[in-house]
Scaffold this active site. Structure first.
Site, PDB file in Angstrom:
ATOM      1  N   CYS B  95      17.923  63.145  63.319  1.00 47.65           N
ATOM      2  CA  CYS B  95      18.405  63.340  64.689  1.00 47.65           C
ATOM      3  C   CYS B  95      17.720  64.552  65.301  1.00 47.65           C
ATOM      4  O   CYS B  95      17.339  64.558  66.466  1.00 47.65           O
ATOM      5  CB  CYS B  95      19.913  63.558  64.704  1.00 47.65           C
ATOM      6  SG  CYS B  95      20.848  62.305  63.835  1.00 47.65           S
ATOM      7  N   CYS B 141      21.224  54.614  68.187  1.00 48.12           N
ATOM      8  CA  CYS B 141      20.117  55.460  67.756  1.00 48.12           C
ATOM      9  C   CYS B 141      19.804  55.203  66.287  1.00 48.12           C
ATOM     10  O   CYS B 141      18.651  55.099  65.898  1.00 48.12           O
ATOM     11  CB  CYS B 141      20.482  56.932  67.939  1.00 48.12           C
ATOM     12  SG  CYS B 141      19.604  57.750  69.261  1.00 48.12           S
ATOM     13  N   CYS B 207      50.382  51.254  79.508  1.00 44.50           N
ATOM     14  CA  CYS B 207      50.108  52.646  79.148  1.00 44.50           C
ATOM     15  C   CYS B 207      50.854  53.590  80.078  1.00 44.50           C
ATOM     16  O   CYS B 207      51.357  54.638  79.669  1.00 44.50           O
ATOM     17  CB  CYS B 207      48.613  52.932  79.258  1.00 44.50           C
ATOM     18  SG  CYS B 207      47.562  51.763  78.414  1.00 44.50           S
ATOM     19  N   CYS B 210      54.580  55.119  79.540  1.00 42.17           N
ATOM     20  CA  CYS B 210      54.759  56.363  78.801  1.00 42.17           C
ATOM     21  C   CYS B 210      53.994  57.504  79.450  1.00 42.17           C
ATOM     22  O   CYS B 210      54.535  58.569  79.720  1.00 42.17           O
ATOM     23  CB  CYS B 210      54.276  56.216  77.360  1.00 42.17           C
ATOM     24  SG  CYS B 210      55.409  55.321  76.300  1.00 42.17           S
ATOM     25  N   HIS B 211      52.712  57.288  79.670  1.00 38.62           N
ATOM     26  CA  HIS B 211      51.827  58.423  79.943  1.00 38.62           C
ATOM     27  C   HIS B 211      51.776  58.831  81.405  1.00 38.62           C
ATOM     28  O   HIS B 211      51.187  59.857  81.743  1.00 38.62           O
ATOM     29  CB  HIS B 211      50.434  58.124  79.404  1.00 38.62           C
ATOM     30  CG  HIS B 211      50.426  57.966  77.908  1.00 38.62           C
ATOM     31  ND1 HIS B 211      50.724  59.006  77.067  1.00 38.62           N
ATOM     32  CD2 HIS B 211      50.204  56.892  77.111  1.00 38.62           C
ATOM     33  CE1 HIS B 211      50.662  58.585  75.807  1.00 38.62           C
ATOM     34  NE2 HIS B 211      50.358  57.295  75.808  1.00 38.62           N
ATOM     35  N   ARG B 248      43.502  55.709  68.077  1.00 35.77           N
ATOM     36  CA  ARG B 248      44.693  56.085  68.852  1.00 35.77           C
ATOM     37  C   ARG B 248      45.146  54.902  69.725  1.00 35.77           C
ATOM     38  O   ARG B 248      46.330  54.611  69.817  1.00 35.77           O
ATOM     39  CB  ARG B 248      44.345  57.307  69.696  1.00 35.77           C
ATOM     40  CG  ARG B 248      45.416  57.848  70.600  1.00 35.77           C
ATOM     41  CD  ARG B 248      46.568  58.426  69.849  1.00 35.77           C
ATOM     42  NE  ARG B 248      47.622  57.454  69.644  1.00 35.77           N
ATOM     43  CZ  ARG B 248      48.879  57.750  69.336  1.00 35.77           C
ATOM     44  NH1 ARG B 248      49.235  58.993  69.172  1.00 35.77           N
ATOM     45  NH2 ARG B 248      49.766  56.821  69.174  1.00 35.77           N
ATOM     46  N   CYS B 252      48.742  53.034  69.610  1.00 35.15           N
ATOM     47  CA  CYS B 252      49.587  52.847  70.791  1.00 35.15           C
ATOM     48  C   CYS B 252      49.938  51.374  70.958  1.00 35.15           C
ATOM     49  O   CYS B 252      51.090  51.021  71.194  1.00 35.15           O
ATOM     50  CB  CYS B 252      48.869  53.339  72.048  1.00 35.15           C
ATOM     51  SG  CYS B 252      49.249  55.038  72.502  1.00 35.15           S
TER      52      CYS B 252
END
Lengths: 108, 291
Positions: B95, B141, B207, B210-211, B248, B252
Protein backbone atom coordinates in the site's frame (compact mmCIF):
# COMPACT_ATOMS: atom_id res chain seq x y z
CA UNK A 1 -5.70 -15.55 12.90
CA UNK A 2 -2.99 -13.13 12.36
CA UNK A 3 -1.11 -12.25 15.50
CA UNK A 4 -1.62 -8.77 16.82
CA UNK A 5 1.49 -7.57 18.64
CA UNK A 6 1.00 -6.51 22.28
CA UNK A 7 1.42 -2.85 23.09
CA UNK A 8 3.48 -1.43 25.92
CA UNK A 9 4.03 2.18 26.86
CA UNK A 10 7.26 2.89 28.67
CA UNK A 11 8.77 6.39 28.80
CA UNK A 12 12.03 6.50 26.82
CA UNK A 13 13.59 8.86 29.33
CA UNK A 14 12.99 9.33 33.03
CA UNK A 15 14.58 11.24 35.88
CA UNK A 16 16.02 9.24 38.74
CA UNK A 17 13.50 8.79 41.51
CA UNK A 18 10.50 9.38 39.25
CA UNK A 19 7.44 7.18 39.50
CA UNK A 20 6.77 6.18 35.91
CA UNK A 21 3.49 4.72 34.71
CA UNK A 22 3.94 1.59 32.59
CA UNK A 23 0.93 0.59 30.49
CA UNK A 24 0.37 -2.67 28.65
CA UNK A 25 -2.38 -3.89 26.37
CA UNK A 26 -2.71 -7.25 24.67
CA UNK A 27 -5.36 -8.64 22.34
CA UNK A 28 -6.68 -11.90 23.68
CA UNK A 29 -10.07 -13.58 23.70
CA UNK A 30 -9.80 -14.74 27.34
CA UNK A 31 -12.18 -17.64 26.81
CA UNK A 32 -13.47 -18.41 30.32
CA UNK A 33 -14.30 -22.09 29.90
CA UNK A 34 -17.83 -21.47 31.13
CA UNK A 35 -19.41 -20.84 27.77
CA UNK A 36 -20.99 -23.52 25.66
CA UNK A 37 -20.99 -23.79 21.90
CA UNK A 38 -24.04 -24.38 19.74
CA UNK A 39 -23.95 -28.13 20.40
CA UNK A 40 -24.02 -27.52 24.14
CA UNK A 41 -20.45 -28.58 24.67
CA UNK A 42 -18.14 -26.56 26.83
CA UNK A 43 -15.64 -24.34 25.06
CA UNK A 44 -12.33 -25.09 26.79
CA UNK A 45 -10.80 -22.40 28.90
CA UNK A 46 -8.07 -20.41 27.18
CA UNK A 47 -6.93 -17.37 29.05
CA UNK A 48 -3.68 -15.62 29.73
CA UNK A 49 -2.95 -16.82 33.24
CA UNK A 50 0.38 -15.18 33.96
CA UNK A 51 1.82 -11.76 33.32
CA UNK A 52 5.40 -11.02 34.25
CA UNK A 53 7.59 -7.98 33.95
CA UNK A 54 11.32 -8.16 34.44
CA UNK A 55 13.61 -5.18 34.60
CA UNK A 56 17.23 -6.01 33.78
CA UNK A 57 16.45 -9.63 34.59
CA UNK A 58 14.85 -9.00 38.00
CA UNK A 59 11.13 -9.36 38.43
CA UNK A 60 9.42 -6.04 39.15
CA UNK A 61 5.77 -6.91 38.59
CA UNK A 62 3.80 -10.08 38.09
CA UNK A 63 0.20 -11.13 38.21
CA UNK A 64 -1.76 -14.35 38.22
CA UNK A 65 -4.77 -13.77 36.03
CA UNK A 66 -8.04 -15.64 36.39
CA UNK A 67 -11.22 -15.93 34.38
CA UNK A 68 -12.85 -12.78 35.73
CA UNK A 69 -10.54 -10.65 33.62
CA UNK A 70 -12.24 -9.54 30.44
CA UNK A 71 -10.93 -9.86 26.90
CA UNK A 72 -7.95 -7.76 25.79
CA UNK A 73 -6.44 -7.25 29.25
CA UNK A 74 -5.10 -3.80 29.97
CA UNK A 75 -2.63 -3.79 32.85
CA UNK A 76 -0.85 -0.72 34.17
CA UNK A 77 1.48 -0.23 37.09
CA UNK A 78 3.94 2.27 38.53
CA UNK A 79 7.66 1.76 38.65
CA UNK A 80 10.26 3.81 40.49
CA UNK A 81 12.99 4.77 38.04
CA UNK A 82 16.39 4.07 39.59
CA UNK A 83 18.58 2.89 36.72
CA UNK A 84 18.56 2.63 32.95
CA UNK A 85 17.61 -0.71 31.53
CA UNK A 86 15.23 -2.94 29.64
CA UNK A 87 11.78 -4.11 30.59
CA UNK A 88 10.79 -7.58 29.44
CA UNK A 89 7.05 -8.25 29.39
CA UNK A 90 5.76 -11.81 29.13
CA UNK A 91 2.21 -13.11 28.90
CA UNK A 92 1.60 -16.84 29.19
CA UNK A 93 -1.61 -18.61 28.22
CA UNK A 94 -3.20 -21.88 29.38
CA UNK A 95 -1.46 -23.85 26.65
CA UNK A 96 1.90 -22.61 27.88
CA UNK A 97 2.37 -20.42 24.85
CA UNK A 98 3.90 -17.07 25.68
CA UNK A 99 4.20 -13.73 24.01
CA UNK A 100 7.05 -11.42 24.93
CA UNK A 101 8.01 -7.88 24.15
CA UNK A 102 10.68 -5.57 25.52
CA UNK A 103 11.15 -1.85 25.92
CA UNK A 104 14.07 0.32 26.98
CA UNK A 105 14.12 3.18 29.43
CA UNK A 106 16.99 5.58 29.99
CA UNK A 107 17.27 7.12 33.46
CA UNK A 108 19.29 10.27 34.05
CA UNK B 1 -1.63 -10.06 48.51
CA UNK B 2 -1.94 -12.17 45.41
CA UNK B 3 -5.69 -11.94 45.65
CA UNK B 4 -5.56 -8.18 46.03
CA UNK B 5 -3.51 -7.74 42.87
CA UNK B 6 -5.82 -9.96 40.88
CA UNK B 7 -8.82 -7.94 41.96
CA UNK B 8 -7.13 -4.72 41.02
CA UNK B 9 -6.32 -6.05 37.58
CA UNK B 10 -9.84 -7.25 37.04
CA UNK B 11 -11.03 -3.76 37.79
CA UNK B 12 -8.54 -2.23 35.42
CA UNK B 13 -9.61 -4.48 32.60
CA UNK B 14 -13.13 -3.39 33.15
CA UNK B 15 -12.01 0.13 32.51
CA UNK B 16 -12.93 1.45 35.94
CA UNK B 17 -9.51 2.44 37.16
CA UNK B 18 -8.57 3.34 33.64
CA UNK B 19 -10.75 6.40 33.83
CA UNK B 20 -9.15 7.60 37.01
CA UNK B 21 -5.57 7.02 35.85
CA UNK B 22 -5.65 8.52 32.43
CA UNK B 23 -8.04 11.42 32.36
CA UNK B 24 -5.08 13.73 32.86
CA UNK B 25 -2.87 12.66 30.00
CA UNK B 26 -5.30 12.37 27.12
CA UNK B 27 -5.19 15.03 24.45
CA UNK B 28 -8.91 15.50 24.21
CA UNK B 29 -10.40 16.21 27.59
CA UNK B 30 -13.42 14.13 28.43
CA UNK B 31 -15.22 17.20 29.66
CA UNK B 32 -15.04 18.91 26.29
CA UNK B 33 -18.57 18.59 25.04
CA UNK B 34 -17.77 20.16 21.67
CA UNK B 35 -15.73 17.12 20.77
CA UNK B 36 -18.71 15.16 19.52
CA UNK B 37 -20.56 18.05 17.94
CA UNK B 38 -20.92 18.89 14.31
CA UNK B 39 -18.58 21.66 13.17
CA UNK B 40 -18.43 21.73 9.38
CA UNK B 41 -16.21 23.97 7.34
CA UNK B 42 -14.96 27.18 8.97
CA UNK B 43 -16.77 26.13 12.12
CA UNK B 44 -20.18 26.73 10.54
CA UNK B 45 -22.34 23.66 10.19
CA UNK B 46 -25.55 23.20 8.25
CA UNK B 47 -26.21 20.27 10.54
CA UNK B 48 -25.82 21.69 14.05
CA UNK B 49 -28.11 19.22 15.82
CA UNK B 50 -25.97 16.18 15.07
CA UNK B 51 -24.05 14.64 17.94
CA UNK B 52 -22.20 11.35 18.22
CA UNK B 53 -22.45 8.63 20.82
CA UNK B 54 -19.31 10.04 22.40
CA UNK B 55 -21.50 12.64 24.06
CA UNK B 56 -23.49 10.15 26.10
CA UNK B 57 -20.58 7.77 26.76
CA UNK B 58 -19.43 7.48 30.35
CA UNK B 59 -16.17 9.02 31.45
CA UNK B 60 -14.30 5.71 31.50
CA UNK B 61 -15.40 4.86 27.99
CA UNK B 62 -14.35 8.28 26.78
CA UNK B 63 -10.93 7.89 28.37
CA UNK B 64 -10.42 4.63 26.48
CA UNK B 65 -11.64 6.31 23.32
CA UNK B 66 -9.29 9.26 23.63
CA UNK B 67 -6.08 7.61 24.74
CA UNK B 68 -4.47 6.04 21.70
CA UNK B 69 -2.67 3.61 23.92
CA UNK B 70 -5.63 2.28 25.84
CA UNK B 71 -7.88 2.18 22.81
CA UNK B 72 -8.30 -1.56 22.23
CA UNK B 73 -8.57 -1.10 18.45
CA UNK B 74 -4.95 0.01 18.30
CA UNK B 75 -3.47 -3.53 18.27
CA UNK B 76 -5.53 -4.04 15.11
CA UNK B 77 -4.13 -0.82 13.70
CA UNK B 78 -0.60 -2.06 14.47
CA UNK B 79 -1.38 -5.29 12.66
CA UNK B 80 -2.70 -3.34 9.68
CA UNK B 81 0.34 -1.08 9.63
CA UNK B 82 2.44 -4.20 8.96
CA UNK B 83 0.11 -5.26 6.15
CA UNK B 84 0.22 -1.72 4.75
CA UNK B 85 4.00 -1.89 4.37
CA UNK B 86 4.15 -5.52 3.25
CA UNK B 87 4.99 -6.53 -0.32
CA UNK B 88 4.14 -10.12 0.49
CA UNK B 89 1.51 -10.57 -2.22
CA UNK B 90 1.26 -11.67 -5.85
CA UNK B 91 1.43 -8.12 -7.15
CA UNK B 92 4.62 -7.58 -5.14
CA UNK B 93 3.43 -4.12 -4.21
CA UNK B 94 2.61 -2.61 -0.83
CA UNK B 95 0.00 0.00 0.00
CA UNK B 96 2.87 2.30 0.94
CA UNK B 97 4.40 1.96 -2.55
CA UNK B 98 1.47 3.87 -4.04
CA UNK B 99 0.05 5.91 -1.18
CA UNK B 100 3.15 6.66 0.88
CA UNK B 101 3.06 6.27 4.65
CA UNK B 102 -0.46 6.33 6.13
CA UNK B 103 0.13 9.78 7.61
CA UNK B 104 1.79 11.13 4.44
CA UNK B 105 -0.44 13.98 3.28
CA UNK B 106 0.93 14.08 -0.26
CA UNK B 107 -0.23 10.52 -0.89
CA UNK B 108 3.04 9.17 -2.28
CA UNK B 109 3.28 8.10 -5.92
CA UNK B 110 -0.45 7.90 -6.56
CA UNK B 111 -1.19 11.26 -4.96
CA UNK B 112 -4.04 9.71 -2.99
CA UNK B 113 -3.36 10.29 0.72
CA UNK B 114 -5.04 8.25 3.43
CA UNK B 115 -5.84 11.43 5.31
CA UNK B 116 -9.38 12.51 4.52
CA UNK B 117 -10.53 9.13 3.25
CA UNK B 118 -12.46 8.34 6.41
CA UNK B 119 -14.17 11.72 6.24
CA UNK B 120 -15.30 11.52 2.62
CA UNK B 121 -16.38 7.91 2.04
CA UNK B 122 -18.62 6.36 0.81
CA UNK B 123 -17.88 7.66 -2.66
CA UNK B 124 -19.32 6.90 -6.07
CA UNK B 125 -17.79 3.96 -7.89
CA UNK B 126 -18.07 4.67 -11.61
CA UNK B 127 -17.33 1.02 -12.50
CA UNK B 128 -20.34 -0.37 -10.72
CA UNK B 129 -22.51 2.75 -10.58
CA UNK B 130 -22.91 2.17 -6.85
CA UNK B 131 -21.46 3.69 -3.70
CA UNK B 132 -18.19 2.22 -2.45
CA UNK B 133 -17.10 2.34 1.17
CA UNK B 134 -13.65 2.13 2.72
CA UNK B 135 -13.82 -1.66 3.20
CA UNK B 136 -14.72 -2.36 -0.42
CA UNK B 137 -12.21 0.19 -1.67
CA UNK B 138 -9.44 -1.54 0.28
CA UNK B 139 -10.43 -4.85 -1.25
CA UNK B 140 -10.69 -3.31 -4.72
CA UNK B 141 -7.11 -2.10 -4.42
CA UNK B 142 -6.04 -5.44 -3.01
CA UNK B 143 -7.59 -7.38 -5.85
CA UNK B 144 -6.52 -5.07 -8.67
CA UNK B 145 -3.02 -4.09 -7.59
CA UNK B 146 -1.91 -6.80 -5.19
CA UNK B 147 -3.66 -9.57 -7.14
CA UNK B 148 -4.76 -11.21 -3.91
CA UNK B 149 -8.10 -12.31 -2.61
CA UNK B 150 -9.76 -9.48 -0.73
CA UNK B 151 -9.88 -9.50 3.04
CA UNK B 152 -12.98 -10.99 4.55
CA UNK B 153 -15.42 -8.48 6.01
CA UNK B 154 -15.03 -8.50 9.83
CA UNK B 155 -11.64 -10.24 9.67
CA UNK B 156 -8.93 -8.82 11.91
CA UNK B 157 -7.07 -7.67 8.81
CA UNK B 158 -10.05 -5.80 7.36
CA UNK B 159 -11.01 -4.20 10.67
CA UNK B 160 -7.41 -3.16 11.18
CA UNK B 161 -7.05 -1.71 7.69
CA UNK B 162 -10.26 0.34 7.92
CA UNK B 163 -9.30 1.51 11.40
CA UNK B 164 -5.84 2.48 10.15
CA UNK B 165 -7.25 4.39 7.19
CA UNK B 166 -10.08 6.11 9.07
CA UNK B 167 -7.73 6.94 11.95
CA UNK B 168 -5.80 9.25 9.63
CA UNK B 169 -8.92 11.44 9.33
CA UNK B 170 -9.53 11.68 13.06
CA UNK B 171 -11.02 15.03 13.97
CA UNK B 172 -11.79 16.02 10.37
CA UNK B 173 -15.44 16.84 9.73
CA UNK B 174 -17.42 14.28 7.74
CA UNK B 175 -18.16 15.61 4.26
CA UNK B 176 -21.16 14.55 2.22
CA UNK B 177 -23.02 16.33 -0.54
CA UNK B 178 -25.15 13.34 -1.47
CA UNK B 179 -28.40 15.21 -0.81
CA UNK B 180 -27.65 17.47 -3.77
CA UNK B 181 -29.73 16.22 -6.76
CA UNK B 182 -26.72 16.73 -9.05
CA UNK B 183 -24.52 14.53 -6.91
CA UNK B 184 -23.54 11.14 -8.33
CA UNK B 185 -24.53 9.54 -5.06
CA UNK B 186 -27.96 11.14 -4.96
CA UNK B 187 -29.96 8.09 -5.99
CA UNK B 188 -28.12 5.92 -3.47
CA UNK B 189 -28.74 8.58 -0.85
CA UNK B 190 -32.45 8.60 -1.69
CA UNK B 191 -32.69 4.80 -1.48
CA UNK B 192 -30.77 4.87 1.78
CA UNK B 193 -33.09 7.52 3.17
CA UNK B 194 -36.13 5.46 2.21
CA UNK B 195 -34.53 2.47 3.94
CA UNK B 196 -33.95 4.60 7.04
CA UNK B 197 -37.60 5.58 7.35
CA UNK B 198 -39.02 2.23 6.20
CA UNK B 199 -40.65 0.29 9.03
CA UNK B 200 -39.52 -3.32 8.95
CA UNK B 201 -39.33 -6.55 10.94
CA UNK B 202 -41.72 -8.07 13.46
CA UNK B 203 -41.37 -5.04 15.70
CA UNK B 204 -42.29 -2.87 12.73
CA UNK B 205 -39.68 -0.21 13.37
CA UNK B 206 -37.65 2.04 11.14
CA UNK B 207 -34.23 3.40 12.06
CA UNK B 208 -35.84 6.75 12.82
CA UNK B 209 -38.08 5.33 15.55
CA UNK B 210 -35.07 4.88 17.77
CA UNK B 211 -32.43 7.21 16.44
CA UNK B 212 -34.56 10.27 15.68
CA UNK B 213 -37.71 10.04 17.76
CA UNK B 214 -36.00 8.65 20.85
CA UNK B 215 -32.37 9.73 20.63
CA UNK B 216 -31.05 10.50 24.13
CA UNK B 217 -33.87 8.49 25.71
CA UNK B 218 -33.16 5.31 27.62
CA UNK B 219 -33.80 1.91 26.08
CA UNK B 220 -33.38 -0.72 28.77
CA UNK B 221 -30.07 0.30 30.32
CA UNK B 222 -28.72 2.07 27.26
CA UNK B 223 -28.94 5.64 26.07
CA UNK B 224 -30.01 5.73 22.46
CA UNK B 225 -27.68 7.67 20.23
CA UNK B 226 -28.48 9.34 16.95
CA UNK B 227 -26.93 6.34 15.28
CA UNK B 228 -24.11 8.28 13.66
CA UNK B 229 -21.48 6.48 11.64
CA UNK B 230 -18.44 8.68 12.30
CA UNK B 231 -16.76 6.37 14.82
CA UNK B 232 -16.63 3.12 12.83
CA UNK B 233 -14.93 0.69 13.01
CA UNK B 234 -15.89 0.88 16.66
CA UNK B 235 -14.83 -1.23 19.61
CA UNK B 236 -17.89 -2.31 21.55
CA UNK B 237 -17.60 -3.88 24.99
CA UNK B 238 -20.42 -6.20 24.03
CA UNK B 239 -18.46 -7.51 21.05
CA UNK B 240 -15.14 -7.42 22.90
CA UNK B 241 -13.57 -6.51 19.58
CA UNK B 242 -13.96 -3.85 16.93
CA UNK B 243 -16.78 -4.16 14.44
CA UNK B 244 -17.68 -2.55 11.15
CA UNK B 245 -20.65 -0.31 10.49
CA UNK B 246 -22.35 -3.13 8.62
CA UNK B 247 -22.06 -5.38 11.64
CA UNK B 248 -23.84 -2.68 13.62
CA UNK B 249 -26.54 -2.48 10.91
CA UNK B 250 -27.03 -6.23 11.10
CA UNK B 251 -27.30 -6.05 14.88
CA UNK B 252 -29.90 -3.29 14.65
CA UNK B 253 -31.90 -5.23 12.05
CA UNK B 254 -31.78 -8.33 14.18
CA UNK B 255 -32.94 -6.43 17.26
CA UNK B 256 -36.12 -5.37 15.52
CA UNK B 257 -36.57 -8.96 14.26
CA UNK B 258 -36.01 -7.97 10.66
CA UNK B 259 -34.12 -9.90 8.01
CA UNK B 260 -30.60 -8.55 7.89
CA UNK B 261 -28.56 -8.02 4.77
CA UNK B 262 -25.09 -9.17 3.87
CA UNK B 263 -21.89 -7.35 4.64
CA UNK B 264 -21.19 -4.95 1.81
CA UNK B 265 -24.67 -5.38 0.33
CA UNK B 266 -26.25 -2.64 -1.77
CA UNK B 267 -28.89 -1.97 0.89
CA UNK B 268 -26.29 -1.26 3.54
CA UNK B 269 -24.08 0.74 1.17
CA UNK B 270 -27.02 3.01 0.39
CA UNK B 271 -27.81 3.33 4.08
CA UNK B 272 -24.17 4.10 4.80
CA UNK B 273 -24.29 6.85 2.18
CA UNK B 274 -27.35 8.34 3.85
CA UNK B 275 -25.83 8.10 7.31
CA UNK B 276 -22.66 9.88 6.20
CA UNK B 277 -24.82 12.75 5.01
CA UNK B 278 -26.87 12.63 8.20
CA UNK B 279 -23.70 12.99 10.26
CA UNK B 280 -22.00 15.56 8.02
CA UNK B 281 -19.87 17.95 9.98
CA UNK B 282 -19.28 15.53 12.85
CA UNK B 283 -15.59 14.89 13.51
CA UNK B 284 -14.34 11.45 12.48
CA UNK B 285 -13.82 9.55 15.74
CA UNK B 286 -12.66 6.25 14.32
CA UNK B 287 -11.61 4.00 15.87
CA UNK B 288 -14.10 4.81 18.61
CA UNK B 289 -14.87 2.92 21.82
CA UNK B 290 -18.46 2.45 22.96
CA UNK B 291 -20.30 0.49 25.57
Amino acid sequence: MAVKPPRVKVPKKATKGDLVNIKTLISHKMETGNRKDKKGEKIPRLILNKFEVKFNGAEVFSADIYTAVSANPYIAFFHKAEASGTFNFTWTDDKGKSVAISADMAVS
Amino acid sequence: MKKLITTAIALMSAGLLVAACSAGDSNMSAGDSNMSKSTGENGISDNPDAWSGYQTAREGVRAMNDDDFENPVMPYVDLAANIYDSRDNKGNISCADCHGAPEDETGGRSGIPMKGVGASYPRFNADTGKPINVELQINKCREERQVEKGFKYESDEMLGMTALVNYQSRGMPVVSTAANPDDELHSAWQTGKDFYYQRRGQLDMGCNNCHEDNAENIIRAETLSQGQSNGFPTYRFKWQKPGSLHRRFRGCNKNIRAANFNYGSDEYLNLETYLAWRGRGLPVEAPAVRK
